[in-house]
Design a protein around this motif. Structure first.
Motif, PDB file in Angstrom:
ATOM      1  N   VAL A 185       0.845  -1.193   0.000  1.00  0.00           N
ATOM      2  CA  VAL A 185       0.000   0.000   0.000  1.00  0.00           C
ATOM      3  C   VAL A 185       0.882   1.244   0.000  1.00  0.00           C
ATOM      4  CG1 VAL A 185      -1.631   1.321   1.420  1.00  0.00           C
ATOM      5  CG2 VAL A 185      -1.957  -1.139   1.110  1.00  0.00           C
ATOM      6  N   ALA A 186       0.542   2.217  -0.842  1.00  0.00           N
ATOM      7  CA  ALA A 186       1.315   3.451  -0.923  1.00  0.00           C
ATOM      8  C   ALA A 186       1.196   4.250   0.372  1.00  0.00           C
ATOM      9  CB  ALA A 186       0.833   4.297  -2.101  1.00  0.00           C
ATOM     10  N   ILE A 187       2.285   4.898   0.768  1.00  0.00           N
ATOM     11  CA  ILE A 187       2.379   5.582   2.056  1.00  0.00           C
ATOM     12  C   ILE A 187       2.301   7.088   1.867  1.00  0.00           C
ATOM     13  CG2 ILE A 187       3.862   5.991   4.064  1.00  0.00           C
ATOM     14  CD1 ILE A 187       5.170   3.230   3.359  1.00  0.00           C
ATOM     15  N   GLY A 188       1.441   7.733   2.672  1.00  0.00           N
ATOM     16  CA  GLY A 188       1.341   9.182   2.635  1.00  0.00           C
ATOM     17  C   GLY A 188       1.235   9.768   4.026  1.00  0.00           C
ATOM     18  N   ALA A 189       1.563  11.053   4.137  1.00  0.00           N
ATOM     19  CA  ALA A 189       1.443  11.778   5.403  1.00  0.00           C
ATOM     20  C   ALA A 189       0.079  12.435   5.485  1.00  0.00           C
ATOM     21  CB  ALA A 189       2.537  12.827   5.520  1.00  0.00           C
ATOM     22  N   HIS A 190      -0.451  12.501   6.712  1.00  0.00           N
ATOM     23  CA  HIS A 190      -1.795  13.048   6.958  1.00  0.00           C
ATOM     24  C   HIS A 190      -1.693  14.150   8.003  1.00  0.00           C
ATOM     25  CE1 HIS A 190      -6.021  12.821   6.410  1.00  0.00           C
ATOM     26  NE2 HIS A 190      -6.343  12.160   7.494  1.00  0.00           N
ATOM     27  N   PRO A 191      -1.107  15.297   7.636  1.00  0.00           N
ATOM     28  CA  PRO A 191      -0.886  16.380   8.609  1.00  0.00           C
ATOM     29  C   PRO A 191      -2.183  17.099   8.961  1.00  0.00           C
ATOM     30  CG  PRO A 191      -0.209  17.085   6.428  1.00  0.00           C
ATOM     31  CD  PRO A 191      -0.569  15.634   6.306  1.00  0.00           C
ATOM     32  N   SER A 192      -2.212  17.625  10.189  1.00  0.00           N
ATOM     33  CA  SER A 192      -3.443  18.242  10.699  1.00  0.00           C
ATOM     34  C   SER A 192      -3.112  19.456  11.547  1.00  0.00           C
ATOM     35  CB  SER A 192      -4.193  17.232  11.569  1.00  0.00           C
ATOM     36  OG  SER A 192      -3.502  17.042  12.800  1.00  0.00           O
ATOM     37  N   HIS A 193      -4.180  20.125  11.985  1.00  0.00           N
ATOM     38  CA  HIS A 193      -4.018  21.094  13.065  1.00  0.00           C
ATOM     39  C   HIS A 193      -3.448  20.384  14.291  1.00  0.00           C
ATOM     40  CE1 HIS A 193      -5.893  24.691  11.464  1.00  0.00           C
ATOM     41  NE2 HIS A 193      -6.987  24.038  11.110  1.00  0.00           N
ATOM     42  N   ASP A 194      -2.748  21.123  15.120  1.00  0.00           N
ATOM     43  CA  ASP A 194      -2.224  20.593  16.386  1.00  0.00           C
ATOM     44  C   ASP A 194      -3.374  20.609  17.387  1.00  0.00           C
ATOM     45  OD1 ASP A 194      -0.763  19.776  18.532  1.00  0.00           O
ATOM     46  OD2 ASP A 194       0.610  21.486  18.547  1.00  0.00           O
ATOM     47  N   ASP A 195      -4.208  19.567  17.379  1.00  0.00           N
ATOM     48  CA  ASP A 195      -5.477  19.602  18.111  1.00  0.00           C
ATOM     49  C   ASP A 195      -5.965  18.187  18.395  1.00  0.00           C
ATOM     50  OD1 ASP A 195      -7.824  20.531  19.286  1.00  0.00           O
ATOM     51  OD2 ASP A 195      -8.857  20.780  17.375  1.00  0.00           O
ATOM     52  N   ARG A 196      -5.215  17.469  19.234  1.00  0.00           N
ATOM     53  CA  ARG A 196      -5.611  16.099  19.560  1.00  0.00           C
ATOM     54  C   ARG A 196      -6.947  16.064  20.303  1.00  0.00           C
ATOM     55  NH1 ARG A 196      -1.268  12.303  19.062  1.00  0.00           N
ATOM     56  NH2 ARG A 196      -2.427  10.858  20.375  1.00  0.00           N
ATOM     57  N   ALA A 197      -7.233  17.098  21.076  1.00  0.00           N
ATOM     58  CA  ALA A 197      -8.458  17.087  21.884  1.00  0.00           C
ATOM     59  C   ALA A 197      -9.708  17.005  21.018  1.00  0.00           C
ATOM     60  CB  ALA A 197      -8.515  18.329  22.764  1.00  0.00           C
ATOM     61  N   HIS A 198      -9.648  17.542  19.806  1.00  0.00           N
ATOM     62  CA  HIS A 198     -10.805  17.533  18.911  1.00  0.00           C
ATOM     63  C   HIS A 198     -10.523  16.732  17.634  1.00  0.00           C
ATOM     64  CE1 HIS A 198     -11.484  21.060  21.495  1.00  0.00           C
ATOM     65  NE2 HIS A 198     -12.750  20.748  21.368  1.00  0.00           N
ATOM     66  N   PHE A 199      -9.505  15.870  17.693  1.00  0.00           N
ATOM     67  CA  PHE A 199      -9.176  14.966  16.585  1.00  0.00           C
ATOM     68  C   PHE A 199      -8.928  15.738  15.282  1.00  0.00           C
ATOM     69  CE2 PHE A 199     -10.046  11.369  13.597  1.00  0.00           C
ATOM     70  CZ  PHE A 199      -9.135  10.472  14.115  1.00  0.00           C
ATOM     71  N   GLY A 200      -8.459  16.969  15.405  1.00  0.00           N
ATOM     72  CA  GLY A 200      -8.154  17.752  14.216  1.00  0.00           C
ATOM     73  C   GLY A 200      -9.363  18.151  13.395  1.00  0.00           C
ATOM     74  N   ARG A 201     -10.558  18.012  13.966  1.00  0.00           N
ATOM     75  CA  ARG A 201     -11.772  18.311  13.201  1.00  0.00           C
ATOM     76  C   ARG A 201     -12.421  19.626  13.622  1.00  0.00           C
ATOM     77  NH1 ARG A 201     -13.866  12.048  12.685  1.00  0.00           N
ATOM     78  NH2 ARG A 201     -12.684  11.604  10.782  1.00  0.00           N
ATOM     79  N   ARG A 202     -11.688  20.449  14.364  1.00  0.00           N
ATOM     80  CA  ARG A 202     -12.171  21.773  14.743  1.00  0.00           C
ATOM     81  C   ARG A 202     -11.434  22.807  13.895  1.00  0.00           C
ATOM     82  NH1 ARG A 202     -10.814  24.247  20.634  1.00  0.00           N
ATOM     83  NH2 ARG A 202      -8.814  23.415  19.938  1.00  0.00           N
ATOM     84  N   ALA A 203     -12.182  23.634  13.171  1.00  0.00           N
ATOM     85  CA  ALA A 203     -11.560  24.673  12.349  1.00  0.00           C
ATOM     86  C   ALA A 203     -10.894  25.704  13.250  1.00  0.00           C
ATOM     87  CB  ALA A 203     -12.597  25.331  11.457  1.00  0.00           C
ATOM     88  N   LEU A 204      -9.597  25.871  13.094  1.00  0.00           N
ATOM     89  CA  LEU A 204      -8.832  26.813  13.897  1.00  0.00           C
ATOM     90  C   LEU A 204      -8.244  27.893  12.995  1.00  0.00           C
ATOM     91  CD1 LEU A 204      -6.837  24.275  16.123  1.00  0.00           C
ATOM     92  CD2 LEU A 204      -8.857  25.600  16.776  1.00  0.00           C
ATOM     93  N   PRO A 205      -8.156  29.124  13.500  1.00  0.00           N
ATOM     94  CA  PRO A 205      -7.482  30.158  12.704  1.00  0.00           C
ATOM     95  C   PRO A 205      -5.997  29.845  12.603  1.00  0.00           C
ATOM     96  CG  PRO A 205      -7.977  30.965  14.909  1.00  0.00           C
ATOM     97  CD  PRO A 205      -8.643  29.624  14.798  1.00  0.00           C
ATOM     98  N   ILE A 206      -5.447  30.032  11.412  1.00  0.00           N
ATOM     99  CA  ILE A 206      -4.029  29.750  11.214  1.00  0.00           C
ATOM    100  C   ILE A 206      -3.526  30.603  10.062  1.00  0.00           C
ATOM    101  CG2 ILE A 206      -4.496  27.780   9.675  1.00  0.00           C
ATOM    102  CD1 ILE A 206      -1.989  26.424  10.947  1.00  0.00           C
ATOM    103  N   THR A 207      -2.349  31.182  10.231  1.00  0.00           N
ATOM    104  CA  THR A 207      -1.764  31.982   9.159  1.00  0.00           C
ATOM    105  C   THR A 207      -1.126  31.053   8.126  1.00  0.00           C
ATOM    106  OG1 THR A 207       0.411  32.138  10.191  1.00  0.00           O
ATOM    107  CG2 THR A 207      -1.241  33.816  10.811  1.00  0.00           C
ATOM    108  N   PRO A 208      -0.973  31.517   6.901  1.00  0.00           N
ATOM    109  CA  PRO A 208      -0.266  30.696   5.918  1.00  0.00           C
ATOM    110  C   PRO A 208       1.138  30.313   6.378  1.00  0.00           C
ATOM    111  CG  PRO A 208      -1.458  32.434   4.809  1.00  0.00           C
ATOM    112  CD  PRO A 208      -1.566  32.718   6.289  1.00  0.00           C
ATOM    113  N   GLU A 209       1.826  31.226   7.057  1.00  0.00           N
ATOM    114  CA  GLU A 209       3.182  30.933   7.525  1.00  0.00           C
ATOM    115  C   GLU A 209       3.178  29.800   8.544  1.00  0.00           C
ATOM    116  OE1 GLU A 209       2.859  34.826   5.765  1.00  0.00           O
ATOM    117  OE2 GLU A 209       1.765  33.957   7.474  1.00  0.00           O
ATOM    118  N   ASP A 210       2.226  29.841   9.472  1.00  0.00           N
ATOM    119  CA  ASP A 210       2.149  28.784  10.477  1.00  0.00           C
ATOM    120  C   ASP A 210       1.702  27.462   9.864  1.00  0.00           C
ATOM    121  OD1 ASP A 210       3.013  30.464  12.465  1.00  0.00           O
ATOM    122  OD2 ASP A 210       1.020  30.856  13.290  1.00  0.00           O
TER     123      ASP A 210
END
Length: 254
Positions: free
Chosen positions: A53-78
């Motif tokens: 199986v092909a391997i890929g990365a699944h990057p997210s917001h730094d938000d384990r408490a909400h499983f990365g499913r909470r929309a957070l404000p973030i700058t393009p740089e961050d």
């Protein structure tokens, strides 16, 4: 129907990864910021190698408490730094296992925000390119993210979803909205067949919305992930659709 489709699953998030592996062709692995850790990343990479199986990365917001499913404000740089960090973590683990990443697919809220926000999408696409310009970038079909990937010279994979409802603008119905998830496996399989046969999906509001299906997503954190994977794979096989590793919409032979 004779065509090729990637069948991908978000892994390193639940308990059923090994049971899902026989049915899929690519995996997007949680990099520790919404789920998983170094040990689960290494275990999932090993499973991918075992099953081809092909391997890929699944990057997210730094938000384990909400499983990365909470929309957070973030700058393009961050966002750029966040995505590069997570790709690098999985690249190191893959390298230790004697392999390499094939793709990157943002997770959850970050994925959906990038589908709508060209500046955020551009930052993520640049982070992928600067990590490895040979990486494929997965994004919602027709979204700002796939457009940004193409602009920076990446090969992109247009992704569709089996069990998620769509809006009239081809975005996914936000989680928490009534009808955001299709109620049955049969409904999800029917939606997949519509996508493959007509190049469209019926939005929650009734409109037929055009899309490109290079890759079909399965969410690995579902409690019935393995059974759902089998049902979707059976549907694809019965329709004469060949399941194979990701290919690029820009170059179907890639």
């Amino acid at each position: 129907m004779t065509r090729t489709l990637d069948f991908n699953c978000d892994l390193g998030e639940g308990d059923d990864d090994a049971a899902v592996m026989p049915f899929i062709s690519s995996a997007s692995i949680a990099c520790g910021f919404h789920a998983g850790d170094a040990a689960t990343m290494a275990q999932t990479v090993a499973l991918c190698l075992q099953y081809g199986v092909a391997i890929g990365a699944h990057p997210s917001h730094d938000d384990r408490a909400h499983f990365g499913r909470r929309a957070l404000p973030i700058t393009p740089e961050d966002a750029y730094a966040l995505v590069r960090t997570q790709i690098g973590l999985l690249q190191d683990i893959a390298r230790q296992a004697g392999t390499a990443l094939q793709h990157v697919k943002p997770h959850g809220a970050l994925y959906n925000q990038a589908a709508r926000d060209p500046a955020l999408a551009g930052a993520i696409a640049a982070a992928v390119r600067d990590s490895d310009p040979q990486l494929l970038l997965f994004g919602l079909s027709g979204s700002a993210l796939t457009q940004a990937g193409q602009r920076v010279g990446l090969r992109v994979v247009q992704e569709v979803f089996a069990e998620r409802a769509y809006e009239a603008d081809a975005t996914l119905t936000p989680r928490g909205t009534a009808g955001a998830t299709l109620p049955t496996t049969a409904a999800a399989c029917a939606q997949v067949l519509q996508m493959l046969r007509t190049g469209s999906v019926t939005a929650r509001t009734g409109q037929h919305v055009a899309l490109v299906a290079d890759s079909l997503c399965l969410h690995g954190d579902r409690p019935d992930a393995a059974a759902f994977a089998r049902a979707l794979r059976d549907t694809l096989d019965a329709a004469g659709c060949r399941v194979a590793r990701p290919f690029s919409a820009q170059d179907p032979t890639a």
